[in-house]
Design a protein around this motif. Structure first.
Motif, PDB file in Angstrom:
ATOM      1  N   ILE A   1       0.815  -1.217   0.000  1.00 37.52           N
ATOM      2  CA  ILE A   1       0.000   0.000   0.000  1.00 37.52           C
ATOM      3  C   ILE A   1       0.843   1.259   0.000  1.00 37.52           C
ATOM      4  O   ILE A   1       0.372   2.329  -0.404  1.00 37.52           O
ATOM      5  N   GLU A   2       2.109   1.152   0.422  1.00 37.05           N
ATOM      6  CA  GLU A   2       2.971   2.327   0.299  1.00 37.05           C
ATOM      7  C   GLU A   2       3.164   2.681  -1.168  1.00 37.05           C
ATOM      8  O   GLU A   2       3.145   3.854  -1.554  1.00 37.05           O
ATOM      9  N   ILE A   3       3.335   1.672  -2.029  1.00 41.51           N
ATOM     10  CA  ILE A   3       3.489   1.932  -3.460  1.00 41.51           C
ATOM     11  C   ILE A   3       2.161   2.374  -4.074  1.00 41.51           C
ATOM     12  O   ILE A   3       2.099   3.326  -4.847  1.00 41.51           O
ATOM     13  N   LEU A   4       1.082   1.676  -3.715  1.00 42.48           N
ATOM     14  CA  LEU A   4      -0.223   1.987  -4.302  1.00 42.48           C
ATOM     15  C   LEU A   4      -0.697   3.392  -3.962  1.00 42.48           C
ATOM     16  O   LEU A   4      -1.499   3.978  -4.696  1.00 42.48           O
ATOM     17  N   SER A   5      -0.229   3.942  -2.856  1.00 42.84           N
ATOM     18  CA  SER A   5      -0.690   5.263  -2.412  1.00 42.84           C
ATOM     19  C   SER A   5       0.133   6.401  -2.990  1.00 42.84           C
ATOM     20  O   SER A   5      -0.101   7.567  -2.665  1.00 42.84           O
ATOM     21  N   ARG A   6       1.096   6.083  -3.850  1.00 39.85           N
ATOM     22  CA  ARG A   6       1.996   7.101  -4.395  1.00 39.85           C
ATOM     23  C   ARG A   6       1.496   7.663  -5.716  1.00 39.85           C
ATOM     24  O   ARG A   6       0.803   7.000  -6.467  1.00 39.85           O
ATOM     25  N   HIS A   7       1.909   8.891  -6.004  1.00 46.43           N
ATOM     26  CA  HIS A   7       1.679   9.513  -7.305  1.00 46.43           C
ATOM     27  C   HIS A   7       2.990   9.535  -8.084  1.00 46.43           C
ATOM     28  O   HIS A   7       4.054   9.801  -7.520  1.00 46.43           O
ATOM     29  N   ALA A   8       2.901   9.247  -9.380  1.00 49.20           N
ATOM     30  CA  ALA A   8       4.075   9.300 -10.243  1.00 49.20           C
ATOM     31  C   ALA A   8       4.423  10.748 -10.589  1.00 49.20           C
ATOM     32  O   ALA A   8       3.579  11.637 -10.519  1.00 49.20           O
TER      33      ALA A   8
ATOM     34  N   PRO B   1      -7.991  18.417  -6.187  1.00 47.40           N
ATOM     35  CA  PRO B   1      -7.697  17.968  -7.561  1.00 47.40           C
ATOM     36  C   PRO B   1      -6.219  17.891  -7.915  1.00 47.40           C
ATOM     37  O   PRO B   1      -5.767  16.922  -8.512  1.00 47.40           O
ATOM     38  N   ASN B   2      -5.432  18.918  -7.551  1.00 45.63           N
ATOM     39  CA  ASN B   2      -4.049  18.979  -8.034  1.00 45.63           C
ATOM     40  C   ASN B   2      -3.089  18.373  -7.022  1.00 45.63           C
ATOM     41  O   ASN B   2      -3.426  18.156  -5.872  1.00 45.63           O
ATOM     42  N   ASN B   3      -1.863  18.118  -7.466  1.00 50.15           N
ATOM     43  CA  ASN B   3      -0.923  17.409  -6.600  1.00 50.15           C
ATOM     44  C   ASN B   3       0.476  17.458  -7.168  1.00 50.15           C
ATOM     45  O   ASN B   3       0.735  18.073  -8.201  1.00 50.15           O
ATOM     46  N   GLU B   4       1.380  16.770  -6.492  1.00 46.95           N
ATOM     47  CA  GLU B   4       2.739  16.578  -6.977  1.00 46.95           C
ATOM     48  C   GLU B   4       3.160  15.148  -6.650  1.00 46.95           C
ATOM     49  O   GLU B   4       2.406  14.386  -6.055  1.00 46.95           O
ATOM     50  N   GLU B   5       4.371  14.799  -7.050  1.00 46.75           N
ATOM     51  CA  GLU B   5       4.861  13.430  -6.924  1.00 46.75           C
ATOM     52  C   GLU B   5       4.958  12.981  -5.470  1.00 46.75           C
ATOM     53  O   GLU B   5       5.227  13.760  -4.568  1.00 46.75           O
ATOM     54  N   GLY B   6       4.718  11.670  -5.254  1.00 45.65           N
ATOM     55  CA  GLY B   6       5.022  11.083  -3.959  1.00 45.65           C
ATOM     56  C   GLY B   6       3.817  10.633  -3.168  1.00 45.65           C
ATOM     57  O   GLY B   6       2.711  10.507  -3.669  1.00 45.65           O
ATOM     58  N   LEU B   7       4.068  10.379  -1.878  1.00 45.19           N
ATOM     59  CA  LEU B   7       3.053   9.887  -0.943  1.00 45.19           C
ATOM     60  C   LEU B   7       2.428  11.110  -0.288  1.00 45.19           C
ATOM     61  O   LEU B   7       2.769  11.495   0.827  1.00 45.19           O
ATOM     62  N   THR B   8       1.477  11.736  -0.976  1.00 44.26           N
ATOM     63  CA  THR B   8       1.017  13.071  -0.592  1.00 44.26           C
ATOM     64  C   THR B   8      -0.375  13.099   0.021  1.00 44.26           C
ATOM     65  O   THR B   8      -0.772  14.121   0.573  1.00 44.26           O
ATOM     66  N   PHE B   9      -1.171  12.024  -0.108  1.00 39.32           N
ATOM     67  CA  PHE B   9      -2.509  11.974   0.476  1.00 39.32           C
ATOM     68  C   PHE B   9      -3.421  13.034  -0.141  1.00 39.32           C
ATOM     69  O   PHE B   9      -4.295  13.570   0.505  1.00 39.32           O
ATOM     70  N   ARG B  10      -3.220  13.316  -1.432  1.00 40.95           N
ATOM     71  CA  ARG B  10      -4.081  14.276  -2.116  1.00 40.95           C
ATOM     72  C   ARG B  10      -3.885  14.127  -3.615  1.00 40.95           C
ATOM     73  O   ARG B  10      -2.931  13.506  -4.073  1.00 40.95           O
ATOM     74  N   GLY B  11      -4.799  14.697  -4.405  1.00 42.00           N
ATOM     75  CA  GLY B  11      -4.653  14.717  -5.854  1.00 42.00           C
ATOM     76  C   GLY B  11      -5.560  13.725  -6.548  1.00 42.00           C
ATOM     77  O   GLY B  11      -5.707  12.587  -6.115  1.00 42.00           O
ATOM     78  N   ILE B  12      -6.182  14.160  -7.667  1.00 42.59           N
ATOM     79  CA  ILE B  12      -7.080  13.311  -8.458  1.00 42.59           C
ATOM     80  C   ILE B  12      -6.468  13.098  -9.837  1.00 42.59           C
ATOM     81  O   ILE B  12      -6.619  13.940 -10.728  1.00 42.59           O
ATOM     82  N   PRO B  13      -5.753  11.999 -10.059  1.00 45.04           N
ATOM     83  CA  PRO B  13      -5.279  11.711 -11.412  1.00 45.04           C
ATOM     84  C   PRO B  13      -6.451  11.504 -12.365  1.00 45.04           C
ATOM     85  O   PRO B  13      -7.548  11.105 -11.955  1.00 45.04           O
TER      86      PRO B  13
END
Length: 809
Positions: A722-729, A792-804
């Motif tokens: 889940i650490e990987i699944l929760s990440r943003h590219a 909606p917006n975000n950046e790379e990583g384990l950020t707990f936010r953002g809608i791809p």
């Protein structure tokens, strides 16, 4: 035209995909314009092109010289000049053909041509192989089928035909064919099949054409080539991390000393975070862990502290947080308003298994209200996993490693907007009969420990259902047939293809990896979640009751009794719980998507007959229903796709599912579930009876808890995934964004999209303001976790936010 008889342009390409899962991982080869001595180098004399316009095909030309590097190019991209010789009567090109005669493939990014006034852009993003026939790419214009220029009609049809294939044979790497198959790639492919049967219905996946095999677990390798895009730093890195984790790391955890034991105290779990690698791991495991760390850009298995315990290590166990996470946690779309008491089951399916929770059980914590008054004033809510788990209890509890209950939990809505748990029903048995125990809230002594255990049994149900149904089935698996049908039936020239395709990016790729490494027999999901080898049977059982139109957020909320239709209220709904973060933020996102879809569709369709007469659109929807979701094709709830309203609804549901819904149920997995005490995934014994184990609950409640729920090995497996699944590219594309500004030439569509982006920015500010409002108790809770997953917006990583835009992890 440049010089009247020729047109100059720039072709952008890449030579290799850094992470090509069809082969071993290989380095990206540099493009060279010196002597051609390697197959991986670009030979300009072996790449042939020609234009297509109203006057027909232009003259053949070869790729020109390698151009100097530019800051406009992405990582690993190089540009080449190209000059097309033109006849006198050749006008503006609408498409171009390209043929690769080299031994190796390359990834074609784009072609830009210099026009008299404006540049002409072709967005390509496709692999070009020597084994492929001459490929065609269309200009970024949009035509309904009956409005297509005559000279594009046949190329349009031929391109769709090539993507459909003939339904035969084993598909090869260079193929671009989209077709359907059942899930026969999970365990024993001769026997374990999901889809195509009344017992185990399921959405279809992409077909490979390979023969079923019992031996070769790696035989499932094909996806349409363009679904593995070739980005240098993208979700491919994350999926590669999952693959390494599954095949080379987790299989060796068991050989590490101490990992097969239980935790002794809660502090043992806290020590997992921000520390170095677990001790005593074999050398080859350490090497692979270091490789995953390189891939994801951070130290792997040096787990970050989950958000749920950043503010303190005990707030997670409060009743308030238990209730809050049903509204603002990782699985906020299951809770329902209780509309009858006691809760009942369909007696024709299960026999009489009416809940044993009584009015007397609830009365103790209802204050001055009676049960009827609480029901009538819409203050009672239920989290009901009784039906979902009951058919599997006998098998789960027959295993010496797992024991569980099917649970029902009743909550009371308090004046401050929070939910207070009133009673938990723990049911044993099976569909022929059940024995239930009702547990009531308590804070101290044995009763307090039993209440903490009861909440954890509920969370084991919730964690398993979340992963198998809310997350995997209702987003990943549901969307794949739409990806396939869209590519088979809607030309890239079609406006709905342009609308939907960003919301499919990476989905077939991550789904394939999931079937190989997560949901496969004996894989990570079966190891670390309660249903074990029945995991996907539970998912299939839920699919029997899936309804496409209920995936629209307003319909879902009304169906669960969490909202009431009200024409004058925002979004046409009045929420029963005003402080319901998932619903409040989700409705804002849903309405923005709905508005964007309508504005876009109205650019191309002016009346209902435009929709019903669109042949590609009709073929698309017919195939979605009859093939992609063929096990449910006879259900009466499918929209008919005959009107504009049908088209608005269908496209809005697809986009919401792939973006907002997936973000809400995926990117909070590690922030909440990274602390295994807060969201255990396994239970290994029932509540002890009086005796030595019973005494343990009084003398050492932490030990009693840890002996009951997820142990060390399964915790490490779960956290790693889940650490990987929760990440943003790093190259993720978010809602309201496109990966290429030249995705369409239609100015009305571009203005509508700009309006959509501005609306999402406004929503983001509203969400931030709500999160700062201390009167909204469910926004942060005792754990002080603002509800951010629908920003909606975000950046790379384990950020707990953002809608791809899409389901790419």
């Amino acid at each position: 035209m440049s010089n009247g008889r020729e047109m100059k342009g720039t072709l952008v390409l890449m030579t290799k995909n850094m992470l090509n899962f069809n082969h071993k991982v290989r380095k990206v080869d540099a493009i060279s314009t010196s002597k051609v001595t390697k197959a991986d180098e670009i030979s300009t004399s072996k790449i042939e092109m020609r234009l297509l316009g109203a006057a027909g095909k232009g003259k053949k030309t070869l790729l020109g010289k390698h151009l100097a590097s530019s800051s406009n190019l992405g990582n690993g991209q190089d540009s080449f000049s190209v000059t097309f010789k033109l006849d006198e009567n050749f006008k503006t090109p609408e498409a171009f053909f390209i043929k690769n005669s080299m031994e190796s493939e390359f990834f074609l990014v784009s072609l830009t041509l210099k026009g008299n006034s404006n540049d002409i852009h072709f967005v390509c993003n496709s692999w070009i192989y020597s084994a492929q026939k001459e490929r065609i790419f269309f200009i970024n214009k949009t035509y309904l089928p009956d409005k297509t220029p005559k000279y594009l009609i046949e190329p349009r049809k031929e391109e769709l035909k090539s993507l459909r294939g003939d339904g035969k044979g084993t598909l090869k790497e260079h193929d671009r064919i989209y077709d359907y198959d059942v899930y026969n790639d999970l365990a024993n492919p001769d026997k374990s099949v999901l889809g195509g049967t009344d017992d185990y219905p399921y959405p279809r996946r992409g077909r490979t054409g390979r023969k079923p095999t019992k031996k070769d677990k790696n035989s499932e390798t094909y996806i349409p080539r363009d679904e593995n895009l070739g980005h240098l730093k993208s979700s491919d890195f994350l999926t590669y991390g999952i693959k390494l984790l599954s095949e080379n790391v987790i299989t060796r955890f068991k050989s590490a000393s101490g990992l097969m034991n239980e935790f002794d105290k809660f502090d043992d779990i806290n020590e997992l975070f921000e520390r170095e690698l677990p001790h005593n791991l074999p050398e080859d495991v350490v090497r692979n862990i270091k490789e995953i760390s390189r891939v994801i850009g951070e130290r792997f298995l040096k787990f970050p502290t989950p958000d749920v315990i950043r503010a303190g290590e005990s707030a997670w166990r409060t009743d308030e947080e238990f209730g809050r996470e049903m509204l603002a946690g990782v699985n906020p779309c299951v809770i329902q308003r209780l509309q009858e008491f006691p809760p009942k089951l369909d007696a024709s399916m299960y026999g009489d298994q009416t809940s044993t929770i009584t009015r007397e059980h609830l009365k103790k914590n209802l204050g001055n209200l009676t049960v009827e008054e609480a029901l009538n004033s819409k203050k009672l809510f239920i989290l009901d996993y009784h039906d979902a788990f009951l058919p599997f209890l006998k098998k789960i509890n027959g295993d010496h490693n797992t024991k569980c209950y099917a649970t029902r939990t009743i909550f009371l809505l308090l004046k401050d907007g929070t939910l207070k748990p009133l009673a938990i029903e723990l049911s044993e048995g099976d569909t022929s009969g059940a024995h239930s125990t009702v547990i009531l809230p308590a804070k101290e002594g044995v009763e307090g420990t039993i209440w903490l255990l009861a909440k954890a049994y509920v969370l084991v149900n919730d964690s398993s259902y979340h992963q198998l149904v809310t997350h995997w089935l209702n987003t990943h698996a549901i969307i794949e047939p739409f990806v396939i049908a869209t590519n088979r039936n809607l030309s890239v020239l079609h406006p709905i293809h342009k609308l939907l395709s960003p919301h499919y990016r990476g989905t077939m790729n991550i789904n394939r990896i999931a079937r190989q490494s997560l949901f496969n027999a004996g894989g990570i999901i079966e190891q670390s979640f309660l249903p074990g080898c029945d995991a996907l049977k539970m998912s299939s059982a839920a699919y029997k009751n899936w309804v496409f139109t209920d995936q629209a957020l307003p319909n879902d909320l009304v169906k669960r009794g969490m909202a009431i239709k009200h024409p004058s209220a925002p979004h046409g709904l009045r929420l029963v719980i005003q402080d319901y973060p998932y619903a409040v933020d989700g409705l804002e996102i849903w309405s923005a998507i709905e508005r964007w879809v309508k504005d876009y569709v109205d650019v191309y369709y002016s009346k209902d007959s435009d929709v019903s007469n669109d042949t590609e659109l009709g073929d698309w929807w017919k195939e979605v229903v009859e093939k992609g979701h063929g096990d449910l094709k006879d259900k009466p709830w499918w929209p008919k796709l005959k009107t504009l309203q049908d088209l608005y609804e269908i496209c809005s549901i697809i986009i919401w599912t792939a973006s907002g819904l997936h973000a809400a149920v995926n990117f909070g997995q590690y922030p909440y579930g990274g602390y295994i005490l807060n969201r255990p995934t396994l239970s290994r014994r029932l509540i002890p009876k009086e005796g030595s184990d019973y005494d343990e609950m009084e003398k050492n409640p932490e030990k009693a808890y840890l002996r009951t729920f997820t142990p060390k090995y399964e915790t490490l497996v779960h956290l790693s995934v889940i650490e990987i699944l929760s990440r943003h590219a790093s190259d993720e594309v978010y809602l309201g964004q496109r990966d290429n500004p030249y995705w369409t030439y239609d100015t009305k569509a571009l203005r509508a999209f700009e309006k959509f982006g501005e609306k999402l920015k406004d929503i983001e500010e509203k969400i931030k303001r709500r999160n700062r409002d201390s009167s909204l108790r469910n926004r942060n809770g005792a754990v002080q976790m603002p509800y951010t997953v629908l920003l909606p917006n975000n950046e790379e990583g384990l950020t707990f936010r953002g809608i791809p835009n899409s389901i790419s992890i």
